[in-house]
Scaffold this motif. Structure first.
Motif, short mmCIF file in Angstrom:
data_model
loop_
_atom_site.label_atom_id
_atom_site.label_comp_id
_atom_site.label_asym_id
_atom_site.label_seq_id
_atom_site.Cartn_x
_atom_site.Cartn_y
_atom_site.Cartn_z
N GLU A 9 9.45 4.66 38.37
CA GLU A 9 10.33 4.61 39.54
C GLU A 9 11.57 5.48 39.34
O GLU A 9 12.06 6.10 40.29
N ARG A 26 7.04 -2.75 29.80
CA ARG A 26 7.38 -3.21 31.15
C ARG A 26 6.50 -4.40 31.51
O ARG A 26 5.33 -4.45 31.12
N GLN A 70 6.39 -6.61 37.05
CA GLN A 70 7.42 -6.41 38.07
C GLN A 70 8.33 -5.23 37.73
O GLN A 70 9.34 -5.01 38.41
N ARG A 128 10.11 -4.82 34.94
CA ARG A 128 11.29 -5.16 34.14
C ARG A 128 11.07 -4.85 32.66
O ARG A 128 9.95 -4.94 32.17
N THR A 137 15.00 -7.82 30.58
CA THR A 137 16.17 -7.33 31.29
C THR A 137 15.91 -7.43 32.79
O THR A 137 14.98 -6.80 33.31
N GLU A 138 16.71 -8.23 33.45
CA GLU A 138 16.54 -8.44 34.89
C GLU A 138 17.08 -7.25 35.67
O GLU A 138 17.75 -6.37 35.12
N GLY A 139 16.81 -7.24 36.97
CA GLY A 139 17.25 -6.13 37.81
C GLY A 139 18.75 -5.94 37.84
O GLY A 139 19.23 -4.81 38.01
N ASP A 140 19.49 -7.03 37.66
CA ASP A 140 20.95 -6.92 37.68
C ASP A 140 21.54 -6.71 36.29
O ASP A 140 22.76 -6.75 36.12
#
Length: 363
Positions: free
Chosen positions: A78, A117, A120, A122, A137-140
């Protein structure tokens, strides 16, 4: 600072040679010149079946350097970038395909080693020492701890990690990160042995393999019916074992798939869509029984020639060696990346190398 979070450092100057951490000497950068000849003689065909995977007009590239021990590459399509661990420098690095920058992604990184990864997208990381845990590690940017102990005792030193299509996370837990001070802090192991663990989608942790001494790299076959695991301290050689995977997530009786008989040091590896295993390769450090006189001194040289062993060895699904990619440095681990998943990234000692191939990563 909240102990469940880490700073994400992305930028601070786009430089091919990443800055060293404060108070630490800069890692040496090695000059590299790509071969001008096509096909690249660094890509060696050991069996005619490997010819289909070589691109005639593709050559080996050094895309980044300046690390002390490169490990755990993982590609994020991405964003068009790759992360890899620089274990002794206690940081995760970021290579951006779009502009060629190579910068610090996270520091400190709890001596991160293997990365992958999840389904999802992450980041899943094996924190190899000090914290001795597997995190997401989360999106935020928040850090979620997925596993840090088993049966009331701390993990050894999580090393490499893969994610299955059902969302389960599998990782190896050898002793490397606590055996000395180079890749973290020396510590006494609490586990009675070294395991391969499975984190079920509901978070349950189970030891699925306990009969390997210091398991290292691991990967699934393309159909996920087999789990391949490197035994770092195999007898008499380092090996890759194949385990059938049952529907309930347990594994069956192992069979030996690869035996590193040429003083090769198996480490991390990846599997392509055809089921071939692309393996990090180098000298296992074994010494000859008798010394040689070098510059007037009795010296015990290594068995084999490291300069002939450093690179990536490719095995077909039956365990036959079919190809070899020669590198100027020992390769610890690798990953398929690029928009088409046909760019092989090789984390090799001080540097990150890349080569376009006619193969695609299975995952």
């Amino acid at each position: 600072m909240n102990p469940t979070r880490r700073h994400l450092i992305a930028g601070a100057g786009a430089s091919l040679i990443a800055p060293a951490l404060p108070g630490r000497a800069e890692a040496q950068a090695f000059p590299f010149r790509p071969n001008q000849r096509y096909p690249d003689p660094a890509v060696q065909i050991l069996d005619p079946s490997f010819a289909r995977y070589r691109i005639y007009s593709s050559t080996l590239e050094q895309v980044a350097t300046g690390m002390r021990w490169a490990e755990g590459p993982v590609y994020f399509p991405e964003g068009g970038y790759l992360l890899c661990s620089d274990v002794p420098n206690n940081r995760i690095m970021k290579y951006d395909e779009r502009d060629g920058s190579f910068t610090v992604f996270r520091a400190p990184a709890n001596f991160a080693n293997g990365n992958t990864r999840d389904r999802q997208g992450r980041l899943i990381t094996c924190e190899h020492s000090v914290t001795r845990r597997v995190t997401r590690t989360e999106g935020d940017g928040a850090i979620t701890v997925l596993a840090d102990g088993f049966e009331g005792k701390r993990l050894n030193a999580p090393n490499d990690v893969v994610v299955r299509s059902d969302g389960s996370i599998w990782f190896t837990d050898p002793l490397f990160g606590i055996n000395g001070e180079w890749e973290g802090d020396r510590a006494k192991p609490e586990q009675g042995t070294t395991h391969v663990f499975r984190i079920a989608p509901d978070g349950t942790l189970a030891a699925v393999i306990s009969d390997i001494v210091n398991p290292n790299g691991l990967a699934f076959s393309p159909d996920e019916s087999k789990l391949y695991v490197v035994e770092w301290k195999g007898t008499p050689n380092r090996s890759i074992w194949s385990y059938p995977v049952r529907p309930d997530g347990s594994v069956g009786t192992r069979t030996k798939l690869v035996d590193a008989t040429d003083q090769g040091a198996l480490d991390g590896f990846r599997v392509d869509r055809d089921g071939n295993l692309w393996c990090g390769w180098g000298s296992n450090g074994a010494l000859r029984e008798e010394p040689e006189t070098i510059d007037g001194r009795a010296v015990y040289p290594l068995k084999g020639r490291p300069e002939d062993l450093d690179g990536v060895k490719v095995f077909n699904p039956e365990g036959k060696a079919i190809g070899f990619i020669r590198l100027p440095e020992r390769c610890a681990n690798l990953a398929f990346g690029g928009p088409k998943r046909n760019r092989l990234y090789m984390a090799s000692s001080h540097s990150l190398y890349a080569l376009f191939v006619e193969a695609h990563g299975a995952v």
